[in-house]
Design a protein around this motif. Sequence first.
Motif, PDB file in Angstrom:
ATOM      1  N   ASP A 218       0.817  -1.214   0.000  1.00 17.58           N
ATOM      2  CA  ASP A 218       0.000   0.000   0.000  1.00 17.58           C
ATOM      3  C   ASP A 218       0.852   1.267   0.000  1.00 17.58           C
ATOM      4  O   ASP A 218       0.316   2.379   0.038  1.00 17.58           O
ATOM      5  CB  ASP A 218      -0.987   0.010   1.168  1.00 17.58           C
ATOM      6  CG  ASP A 218      -0.331   0.122   2.535  1.00 17.58           C
ATOM      7  OD1 ASP A 218       0.910   0.241   2.609  1.00 17.58           O
ATOM      8  OD2 ASP A 218      -1.066   0.082   3.546  1.00 17.58           O
ATOM      9  N   SER A 249      -1.406   6.834  -0.342  1.00 14.95           N
ATOM     10  CA  SER A 249      -2.265   6.617   0.816  1.00 14.95           C
ATOM     11  C   SER A 249      -1.524   6.692   2.149  1.00 14.95           C
ATOM     12  O   SER A 249      -2.103   6.380   3.192  1.00 14.95           O
ATOM     13  CB  SER A 249      -2.981   5.265   0.688  1.00 14.95           C
ATOM     14  OG  SER A 249      -2.066   4.214   0.488  1.00 14.95           O
ATOM     15  N   ASN A 265      -6.526   2.553  -1.499  1.00 12.71           N
ATOM     16  CA  ASN A 265      -5.258   2.230  -0.856  1.00 12.71           C
ATOM     17  C   ASN A 265      -4.202   1.913  -1.911  1.00 12.71           C
ATOM     18  O   ASN A 265      -4.436   1.098  -2.817  1.00 12.71           O
ATOM     19  CB  ASN A 265      -5.447   1.021   0.063  1.00 12.71           C
ATOM     20  CG  ASN A 265      -4.585   1.090   1.306  1.00 12.71           C
ATOM     21  OD1 ASN A 265      -3.984   2.118   1.601  1.00 12.71           O
ATOM     22  ND2 ASN A 265      -4.531  -0.003   2.043  1.00 12.71           N
ATOM     23  N   GLY A 266      -3.041   2.564  -1.795  1.00 11.16           N
ATOM     24  CA  GLY A 266      -1.942   2.297  -2.708  1.00 11.16           C
ATOM     25  C   GLY A 266      -2.255   2.583  -4.156  1.00 11.16           C
ATOM     26  O   GLY A 266      -2.043   1.732  -5.022  1.00 11.16           O
ATOM     27  N   LYS A 298      -9.599   0.502   0.782  1.00 10.05           N
ATOM     28  CA  LYS A 298      -9.138   0.477   2.166  1.00 10.05           C
ATOM     29  C   LYS A 298     -10.028  -0.455   2.988  1.00 10.05           C
ATOM     30  O   LYS A 298     -11.239  -0.523   2.784  1.00 10.05           O
ATOM     31  CB  LYS A 298      -9.133   1.888   2.762  1.00 10.05           C
ATOM     32  CG  LYS A 298      -7.974   2.728   2.235  1.00 10.05           C
ATOM     33  CD  LYS A 298      -7.709   3.959   3.060  1.00 10.05           C
ATOM     34  CE  LYS A 298      -6.449   4.663   2.562  1.00 10.05           C
ATOM     35  NZ  LYS A 298      -6.136   5.877   3.344  1.00 10.05           N
ATOM     36  N   TYR A 302      -4.207  -5.832   1.151  1.00 12.72           N
ATOM     37  CA  TYR A 302      -3.537  -5.316  -0.041  1.00 12.72           C
ATOM     38  C   TYR A 302      -2.854  -6.475  -0.763  1.00 12.72           C
ATOM     39  O   TYR A 302      -1.864  -7.027  -0.290  1.00 12.72           O
ATOM     40  CB  TYR A 302      -2.517  -4.226   0.301  1.00 12.72           C
ATOM     41  CG  TYR A 302      -2.225  -3.358  -0.908  1.00 12.72           C
ATOM     42  CD1 TYR A 302      -2.923  -2.180  -1.111  1.00 12.72           C
ATOM     43  CD2 TYR A 302      -1.304  -3.761  -1.870  1.00 12.72           C
ATOM     44  CE1 TYR A 302      -2.709  -1.404  -2.236  1.00 12.72           C
ATOM     45  CE2 TYR A 302      -1.083  -2.991  -2.998  1.00 12.72           C
ATOM     46  CZ  TYR A 302      -1.782  -1.814  -3.175  1.00 12.72           C
ATOM     47  OH  TYR A 302      -1.571  -1.057  -4.302  1.00 12.72           O
ATOM     48  N   ARG A 307      -6.936  -5.705  -6.554  1.00 11.86           N
ATOM     49  CA  ARG A 307      -6.880  -4.414  -7.233  1.00 11.86           C
ATOM     50  C   ARG A 307      -8.124  -4.194  -8.099  1.00 11.86           C
ATOM     51  O   ARG A 307      -8.605  -5.105  -8.763  1.00 11.86           O
ATOM     52  CB  ARG A 307      -5.624  -4.311  -8.098  1.00 11.86           C
ATOM     53  CG  ARG A 307      -4.338  -4.293  -7.292  1.00 11.86           C
ATOM     54  CD  ARG A 307      -3.094  -4.272  -8.150  1.00 11.86           C
ATOM     55  NE  ARG A 307      -2.950  -5.501  -8.930  1.00 11.86           N
ATOM     56  CZ  ARG A 307      -1.873  -5.810  -9.642  1.00 11.86           C
ATOM     57  NH1 ARG A 307      -0.847  -4.961  -9.681  1.00 11.86           N
ATOM     58  NH2 ARG A 307      -1.812  -6.935 -10.312  1.00 11.86           N
TER      59      ARG A 307
END
Length: 342
Positions: A218, A249, A265-266, A298, A302, A307
Amino acid sequence: MAVALVAAATLATATPAEAGQTSLRAADPSVLRVGGTYISVQSTGGGIAVRQASSTDGLAAAPARQVWSDTRNLGEVWAPEITTDAGRYYIYFSAGRGPAHRMYAISSASAASGYTAETRLALPDDKWAVDGAMFVFAGQRYFVWSGWAGDTNVEQNLYLARMSSPTTTTGGRFVISQPRESWERVVGNPFINEGPQPIRDPDGRLHIVYSANGSWSDQYCLADLRLRAGGDPTYVWDWYKSNGCQFGSNRATMMAGWDPTVSANGPGHHTFVLLNGDIATSPPAGPRFPLMYHAVPKGTPYAWENRHWYTGIFAWWGGSTYTRANVPGATSDTGFGLKFFE
């Protein structure tokens, strides 16, 4: 930039869906607009598929049409990138296994059918290469990609080469960025600069916005390379790097004055949704413009398989100063940076 500031305030309390999370579980979006149609490509099903929709939000629900399959068993097919040149569509992608990854191209007069067989790009030095993109700046065609300096997986650098045609590079390869700043070395093995995306700012200056830190973490984020006014794109010291992530993030790695994400996130490996994929159509200074990227919601572990493609917006941010030390040339450069919003 008032509109961009309003957008930031609005999105600060957004839910993941409101913040642009699509239903498409995939990575590395590449999207352009032709007239009123948005066209995307993705790696799927052992090949490459194209989607078409009337908006970026509609792409996830649009049917995926396979336009190329790995019939020669080249290996892993990664990060296809779509653009146009002289009215023809070109899709660049990396294929291979391990150190054998190289860049390939297919082309067609139509976005969703009729593509040629793959052509391997003879990139200078013939090393591991991924995430390649072609663009034209100041009348010269270029190819930018992420690759290794040698034959081992130590770090991924960004390289640039001139092109004499959409499938032919000429001259040497030139390194323009290496993951050497502390904020882009939080996650390594290898340390990475990847996913380079060219764009031209309202002053006519070239930017390469790229992803830093490991895509498996992340800490993945977007950072900016900005060419100095009148600079040579192939000369590394004519580039100035943002002093931190501009879309990420984790507050600790963000450039001062840039805030971390709320829901995604990320975020990384983005695409500027440009008309015909041409940086000459890069949006002017003003309110906000479409963008797509991948991230993990989030509250979700992760991992690559979690994704999603996200829609977002970006705005040019004037008066952004990037500083550097112990290198040739001026130690600071001021111009447009970019603000990204979920």
